[in-house]
Design a protein around this motif. Structure first.
Motif, short mmCIF file in Angstrom:
data_model
loop_
_atom_site.label_atom_id
_atom_site.label_comp_id
_atom_site.label_asym_id
_atom_site.label_seq_id
_atom_site.Cartn_x
_atom_site.Cartn_y
_atom_site.Cartn_z
N GLN A 1 -7.11 -28.40 -8.08
CA GLN A 1 -6.07 -27.48 -8.46
C GLN A 1 -6.50 -26.62 -9.65
OE1 GLN A 1 -2.53 -29.41 -9.83
NE2 GLN A 1 -3.64 -30.97 -10.96
N PHE A 2 -5.91 -25.45 -9.72
CA PHE A 2 -6.27 -24.49 -10.78
C PHE A 2 -5.99 -25.07 -12.16
CE2 PHE A 2 -4.86 -21.07 -13.61
CZ PHE A 2 -6.03 -20.32 -13.67
N SER A 3 -4.82 -25.67 -12.31
CA SER A 3 -4.43 -26.25 -13.59
C SER A 3 -3.27 -27.21 -13.35
CB SER A 3 -4.01 -25.15 -14.57
OG SER A 3 -3.37 -25.71 -15.70
N THR A 4 -3.16 -28.21 -14.22
CA THR A 4 -2.04 -29.14 -14.09
C THR A 4 -0.74 -28.53 -14.60
OG1 THR A 4 -2.60 -30.08 -16.25
CG2 THR A 4 -3.53 -31.16 -14.29
N THR A 5 -0.84 -27.48 -15.38
CA THR A 5 0.37 -26.86 -15.95
C THR A 5 0.60 -25.43 -15.47
OG1 THR A 5 -0.85 -26.08 -17.88
CG2 THR A 5 0.19 -28.25 -18.05
N THR A 6 -0.35 -24.85 -14.78
CA THR A 6 -0.27 -23.43 -14.42
C THR A 6 -0.44 -23.22 -12.92
OG1 THR A 6 -1.18 -22.79 -16.56
CG2 THR A 6 -1.26 -21.14 -14.81
N LYS A 7 0.40 -22.37 -12.36
CA LYS A 7 0.30 -21.98 -10.96
C LYS A 7 -0.21 -20.55 -10.88
CE LYS A 7 2.15 -25.84 -9.50
NZ LYS A 7 1.33 -26.86 -8.83
N LEU A 8 -1.11 -20.32 -9.94
CA LEU A 8 -1.68 -18.98 -9.72
C LEU A 8 -1.23 -18.44 -8.38
CD1 LEU A 8 -3.70 -16.64 -10.29
CD2 LEU A 8 -5.44 -18.06 -9.18
N ASN A 9 -0.71 -17.23 -8.34
CA ASN A 9 -0.44 -16.56 -7.07
C ASN A 9 -0.79 -15.08 -7.23
OD1 ASN A 9 2.04 -15.04 -7.92
ND2 ASN A 9 2.84 -17.11 -8.20
N GLY A 10 -0.89 -14.41 -6.13
CA GLY A 10 -1.30 -13.02 -6.20
C GLY A 10 -0.85 -12.21 -5.02
N GLU A 11 -1.02 -10.90 -5.14
CA GLU A 11 -0.64 -9.97 -4.08
C GLU A 11 -1.62 -8.80 -4.09
OE1 GLU A 11 3.55 -7.98 -2.98
OE2 GLU A 11 2.55 -7.02 -4.67
N VAL A 12 -2.07 -8.42 -2.91
CA VAL A 12 -2.94 -7.26 -2.75
C VAL A 12 -2.26 -6.31 -1.77
CG1 VAL A 12 -5.18 -6.41 -1.99
CG2 VAL A 12 -5.02 -8.61 -3.20
N ILE A 13 -2.07 -5.07 -2.17
CA ILE A 13 -1.48 -4.05 -1.30
C ILE A 13 -2.53 -2.97 -1.06
CG2 ILE A 13 0.29 -2.26 -1.06
CD1 ILE A 13 2.08 -3.92 -2.87
N ILE A 14 -2.79 -2.68 0.21
CA ILE A 14 -3.67 -1.57 0.60
C ILE A 14 -2.87 -0.71 1.56
CG2 ILE A 14 -5.83 -0.89 1.69
CD1 ILE A 14 -6.95 -3.62 0.93
N ALA A 15 -2.76 0.58 1.27
CA ALA A 15 -1.88 1.43 2.08
C ALA A 15 -2.48 2.81 2.31
CB ALA A 15 -0.52 1.58 1.40
N GLY A 16 -2.22 3.34 3.49
CA GLY A 16 -2.52 4.73 3.79
C GLY A 16 -1.23 5.53 3.68
N VAL A 17 -1.29 6.67 2.98
CA VAL A 17 -0.10 7.48 2.75
C VAL A 17 -0.42 8.94 3.10
CG1 VAL A 17 1.66 8.20 1.09
CG2 VAL A 17 0.56 5.97 0.84
N GLY A 18 0.45 9.55 3.88
CA GLY A 18 0.30 10.97 4.22
C GLY A 18 1.64 11.67 4.12
N ALA A 19 1.63 12.97 3.85
CA ALA A 19 2.89 13.69 3.69
C ALA A 19 2.73 15.13 4.15
CB ALA A 19 3.34 13.66 2.22
N SER A 20 3.86 15.72 4.50
CA SER A 20 3.90 17.14 4.86
C SER A 20 5.17 17.74 4.27
CB SER A 20 3.89 17.32 6.38
OG SER A 20 5.05 16.74 6.96
N GLY A 21 5.20 19.07 4.13
CA GLY A 21 6.36 19.73 3.54
C GLY A 21 6.11 20.01 2.07
N GLY A 22 7.16 19.87 1.26
CA GLY A 22 7.03 20.11 -0.16
C GLY A 22 7.44 21.51 -0.56
N ALA A 23 6.98 21.92 -1.73
CA ALA A 23 7.34 23.24 -2.25
C ALA A 23 6.64 24.34 -1.45
CB ALA A 23 6.95 23.33 -3.72
N PRO A 24 7.24 25.53 -1.40
CA PRO A 24 6.59 26.63 -0.67
C PRO A 24 5.21 26.94 -1.26
CG PRO A 24 8.85 27.19 -1.27
CD PRO A 24 8.51 25.92 -1.99
N ASN A 25 4.28 27.27 -0.38
CA ASN A 25 2.93 27.65 -0.79
C ASN A 25 2.20 26.57 -1.57
OD1 ASN A 25 3.47 30.32 0.23
ND2 ASN A 25 4.56 30.77 -1.69
#
Length: 641
Positions: A226-250
């Protein structure tokens, strides 16, 4: 854009395949067996120890805080509740800390599986000689003296394996008596009875002892690694593709981008009831002081400072690429401490917390089921009531030093409050202007624990029935500059339109959030908020009111167990009234009510991997009909461990 998103989906699927074939096995998320924290349920409910997250949203319960984000973890602080999921998001809803069990619990846990009363079980009949013989031994030698009811009587049958468990307890007890030189207390006829019972139940005893040996071996292995008798370790990894259209003119248009956020969370307990939460993170979102490189800036929708916009995703920080306290740059994927918080109970119903890197969402349970930066809503708009986000309350970087309390009035009602200050570590405000003529210092939020920008926030959370969760919020803020601090719209900067950015403001904000579970798998949820902004300078008379609302339906186990989905619609923050020198419509804008429409579907690929495709559409973005209708598509993959 669709073909690029499909290409991203294929790439993410390949990534998941690699993860599934990898010889390295991630540990499953730890369940909160200690019942020391409370979480926001996947269906948005706020209830005692069921299971769900936050972003370390999801959120402190009455005896331990926790964090925004993963849905089946830690998010509230109550020793009889799960901290949820958090909210961590928790993932990692960091605010779902897990207090380590005592060392003695593992060595005695197998005894809890033994029968406590013959009346509870079946198979060996009360009329059998073995049943009556064992009952006599139990009463004579106290084989189950340590069980809650201290009895072994009954009139129902038990299984042979359960019977063997009781017999094994008596064998151990009599061996103990003999070993301690009190063998004369054991009658010869009882030894003969035990021998006969052993012979008749030899197979069951062998199986039982084999199971106990296996459990003990597994326990020893876990303790050694175990990592530690007093400490717990957890984690999260986010990988994302993001695309957009529209927005302000020009506008210059936006390319498909690939972004990431990584969080590691350490939860330490010193007494078994307290929690010290330390969170580390890195991300590659860009923005900086002028929003350069951000998706919002490429769409032309961002504010001229700090990249605030309604086109923002749920998992990006409010101030990417910059330390807003000092306006210094932050490199992509540099490691930062985004959570440092200590939670400790001081009475049966009262818990205190404090730390130098905290957020309002850490203390307040997210009533809506759409909250979960790595798991649920894909937009910043959908996750939380704007009143919780006020003053950088959910910056994603642990912006403020904060302290507060959680008062668990009853199982269905609690009150939480906190005081936060973002620049508590600075002794003096800088006299240097960030941009000459604006009145904005290079330390724009001020300095000192009880001066400069600050917020006092409170939430009353209650459950009038098992189907309803309700949260009522109030926040009073003082800002050194003319800003809301929500990151939700471009009007977040220069909240008092037409008034100098360096003008200090005060805000009084009220809001409410409700979730109604129509069934275990379908919930309706929504919120409403009003923000009242006034100039805090004697030289300026100006005021503005912002309003926002949202309503949606959330689905659990849709098409497959573990999958969730959401459809939501609402109005982002919008100026509805002004007074004094404040403008209702900023110069150059064509005033129009903005709307937000969103849909997403989360596929739970495994216990540790989920994929969420989704999109949201902005009508009249930033309250300006000159802007084109904007669509943002997201393909998010979340790994938790």
């Amino acid at each position: 854009m669709l073909k690029y998103l499909l290409a991203s989906a294929s790439w993410m699927g390949f990534l998941c395949l690699i993860a599934g074939l990898s010889p390295v096995q991630a540990l499953p998320s730890l369940e909160i067996a200690d019942k020391n924290v409370a979480v926001n349920q996947e269906d948005g409910s706020y209830q005692k120890n069921d299971s769900h997250q936050s972003d370390l949203a999801n959120n402190i319960s009455s005896e331990s805080l926790i964090a925004n984000e993963s849905p089946k973890k830690l998010s509230s602080v109550n020793q009889q509740q799960k901290i949820q999921d958090i909210g961590v998001d928790s993932a990692v809803n960091l605010w779902q800390p897990i207090i380590p069990q005592s060392a003695s619990s593992s060595s005695t846990s197998y005894k809890l599986a033994q029968v406590t009363s013959v009346s509870q079980l079946s198979d060996v009949q009360p009329t059998d000689w073995a049943f009556q013989a064992l009952q006599s031994l139990v009463e004579r030698y106290g084989c189950i003296a340590g069980y809650p009811n201290q009895t072994y009587r009954g009139n129902r049958a038990i299984t042979r394996y359960e019977f063997a468990a009781g017999l094994n307890a008596c064998l151990d007890r009599i061996n103990e008596l003999i070993a301690t030189a009190t063998g004369d207390l054991v009658k010869k006829e009882d030894l003969a009875t035990l021998q006969k019972l052993q012979e008749q139940f030899a197979a069951e005893l062998a199986t039982l002892r084999g199971r106990v040996d296996a459990v003990e071996a597994r326990t020893a292995e876990l303790e050694a690694n175990q990592f530690s008798t007093t400490t717990k370790l957890n984690g999260e990894v986010i990988i994302a593709g993001v695309g957009a259209s529209g927005g302000a003119p020009n506008n210059s248009g936006s390319n498909i981008i690939l972004v990431n956020r990584v969080r590691l969370n350490l939860t330490t307990s010193f007494t078994g009831k307290d929690s010290l939460i330390t969170g580390l993170q890195g991300y590659n979102f860009l923005g900086g002081a002028d929003g350069q490189g951000s998706l919002q800036q490429s769409l032309g929708l961002t504010s001229r400072l700090l990249s605030a916009s309604s086109a923002r995703t749920s998992f990006e920080p409010q101030f990417p690429g910059i330390n807003v306290n000092t306006l210094l740059g932050v490199g992509a994927n540099s490691v930062q401490v985004y959570k440092l918080l200590y939670i400790f109970p001081v009475a049966n119903k009262l818990t205190l917390f404090g730390g130098t890197a905290a957020e309002t969402s850490d203390a307040f349970p997210a009533i809506t089921p759409f909250y979960g930066e790595g798991q649920e809503s894909i937009s910043r708009f959908g996750g939380l009531n704007p009143v919780v986000r006020i003053s950088g309350g959910t910056s994603g970087t642990g912006l403020a030093s904060a302290a507060g309390f959680i008062f668990n009035i009853s199982p269905n009602l609690d009150l939480r409050a906190l005081y936060g200050n973002p620049n508590a570590n600075l002794t003096q405000k800088s006299a240097t202007e960030a941009v000459p003529g604006t009145g904005v210092s290079t330390t724009p939020l001020g300095a000192g624990l009880f001066s400069g920008s600050s917020v006092i926030a409170t939430q009353l959370t209650f459950k009038p029935s098992p189907a309803f969760d309700i949260g009522l919020n109030y926040a009073h803020s003082y800002h050194e500059i003319n800003i809301l601090g929500t990151g939700l719209i471009s009007g977040d900067i220069d909240a008092l339109a037409g008034v100098a950015t360096g003008t200090p403001v005060t805000l009084n904000s009220v809001g409410g959030t409700v979730t109604w579970r129509l069934s275990p798998k379908i919930a309706l949820s929504g919120y409403g908020a009003a923000l009242f902004v006034d100039a805090a300078s004697n030289n300026v008379n100006a005021s503005t009111t912002f309003t926002s609302w949202m309503a949606g339906v959330h689905f659990r186990d849709l098409f497959k167990s573990g999958n969730t989905a959401g459809i939501l619609f609402g109005q982002p923050l919008y100026r509805t009234d002004t007074g004094g020198s404040a403008q209702l419509t900023p110069t150059g804008d064509n005033r129009a009510t903005p709307y937000h429409l969103e849909a997403y579907y989360r596929l739970q690929v495994s216990d540790n991997i989920s994929i969420t495709p989704g999109a949201f559409v902005l009508f009249n973005p930033e309250g300006n009909s000159n802007n084109d209708t904007t669509t943002v598509g997201v393909l998010r993959t979340t790994f938790t461990f």
